[in-house]
Design a protein around this motif. Structure first.
Motif, PDB file in Angstrom:
ATOM      1  N   HIS A 130     -17.373 -12.387 -13.884  1.00 25.64           N
ATOM      2  CA  HIS A 130     -16.260 -11.472 -14.140  1.00 25.64           C
ATOM      3  C   HIS A 130     -15.854 -11.493 -15.624  1.00 25.64           C
ATOM      4  CE1 HIS A 130     -12.640  -9.106 -13.360  1.00 25.64           C
ATOM      5  NE2 HIS A 130     -13.109  -8.905 -12.135  1.00 25.64           N
ATOM      6  N   TYR A 172     -10.342 -13.628  -8.504  1.00 25.29           N
ATOM      7  CA  TYR A 172      -9.786 -13.555  -7.153  1.00 25.29           C
ATOM      8  C   TYR A 172      -9.160 -12.176  -6.926  1.00 25.29           C
ATOM      9  CZ  TYR A 172     -10.021 -18.613  -7.949  1.00 25.29           C
ATOM     10  OH  TYR A 172     -10.434 -19.867  -8.272  1.00 25.29           O
ATOM     11  N   ASN A 173      -8.832 -11.887  -5.666  1.00 30.42           N
ATOM     12  CA  ASN A 173      -8.159 -10.619  -5.394  1.00 30.42           C
ATOM     13  C   ASN A 173      -6.698 -10.695  -5.822  1.00 30.42           C
ATOM     14  OD1 ASN A 173      -6.421 -11.580  -3.231  1.00 30.42           O
ATOM     15  ND2 ASN A 173      -8.227 -11.607  -1.910  1.00 30.42           N
ATOM     16  N   ARG A 174      -6.012  -9.566  -5.775  1.00 34.89           N
ATOM     17  CA  ARG A 174      -4.671  -9.453  -6.333  1.00 34.89           C
ATOM     18  C   ARG A 174      -3.666 -10.387  -5.665  1.00 34.89           C
ATOM     19  NH1 ARG A 174      -2.550  -3.457  -6.965  1.00 34.89           N
ATOM     20  NH2 ARG A 174      -4.480  -3.469  -8.209  1.00 34.89           N
ATOM     21  N   ARG A 189      -4.257 -13.960  -6.814  1.00 34.53           N
ATOM     22  CA  ARG A 189      -3.855 -14.044  -8.214  1.00 34.53           C
ATOM     23  C   ARG A 189      -2.344 -14.160  -8.343  1.00 34.53           C
ATOM     24  NH1 ARG A 189      -5.819  -9.022 -11.445  1.00 34.53           N
ATOM     25  NH2 ARG A 189      -7.589  -9.512 -10.075  1.00 34.53           N
TER      26      ARG A 189
END
Length: 261
Positions: free
Chosen positions: A54, A196-198, A201
């Motif tokens: 990422h 990571y996803n929202r 996070r």
């Protein structure tokens, strides 16, 4: 000055005790090094299959891991309260602590210190130096003070979270497995949160802010300018969560009614 004097007296006695069993101390050092080596090997294995994660390179994530080890080692040395419920509430040792004219949390911190865990901080510095040299990072004279500030902030974040969890025992003396689970969640802070996803996070930033132990403060030294605001929030988050923990601890102690049958 009274508390400082007691701290150094406890530290002196602790070191004398540990040095009586040098073989055990050496085994603890080696086991810590092996544990850190396994985590480092995991990162290397991941990057054996990809060049970027990422937008993060292997050396950047190694640098974050090295930084993470420094505040974590300080936390593990002075805030080793993972067995607070079992030892002090279930077994009733909190009664002994409260008979002494020193703040109860301070006493428990001193009784449970494990100074050998500071070796992890030395390992972290070595890893940071290795990754930093490969990344050709430039440091300024004031970065030393910023580094110390970030380390203290990250340590207080960890301490605040785990002290707050320990205070649950004042309201519920049943044995709980929440501490080991939280240690595992804390490991997420050693990786960039944008992988990571929202939801995760958000949790790692504002609810269980383990990201302020590793990735956010490291972003400053890695030159990730878009995250500088989060970097300098590290000491603020540390103070806020630690003060919340102290408030919960004092409230819990007032509620505590002693061991009984």
């Amino acid at each position: 000055m009274f508390y400082i004097s007691i701290f150094f007296q406890y530290m002196s006695q602790y070191l004398k005790t540990k040095l009586q069993y040098r073989a055990d101390l050496l085994v603890e050092f080696l086991s810590d090094l092996m544990f850190q080596a396994v985590n480092l090997i995991f990162i290397l294995v991941v990057f054996g299959h990809t060049q970027m994660l990422h937008g993060w390179t292997r050396d950047e994530i190694i640098f974050i891991y090295g930084f993470f080890l420094v505040p974590f080692s300080v936390f593990a040395s002075f805030f080793n309260i993972w067995d607070f419920n079992e030892r002090y509430i279930v077994r009733g040792e909190m009664d002994r602590v409260l008979t002494r004219p020193v703040h109860s949390l301070f006493q428990i911190i001193l009784e449970r210190m494990e100074l050998e865990s500071l070796l992890g901080g030395v390992t972290g510095l070595i890893i940071m130096a290795y990754a930093g040299s490969r990344l050709h990072l430039a440091f300024h004279w004031y970065d030393v003070f910023i580094f110390i500030l970030f380390v203290l902030g990250g340590t207080l974040v960890y301490a605040g979270i785990f002290i707050s969890l320990a205070t649950i025992s004042f309201w519920s003396d049943a044995r709980s497995s929440i501490m080991p689970m939280m240690y595992n969640i804390g490991n997420y802070g050693r990786y960039p949160v944008d992988i990571y996803n929202r939801v995760i996070r958000y949790i790692l930033t504002w609810v269980l802010p383990f990201a302020f132990v590793g990735v956010y403060p490291s972003a400053y030294f890695l030159g990730k300018k878009e995250w500088y605001v989060y970097s300098f929030l590290t000491p603020v988050m540390g103070i806020v969560f630690f003060m919340i923990a102290i408030f919960l601890w004092n409230a819990g102690v007032k509620r505590y009614r002693g061991a009984g049958n």
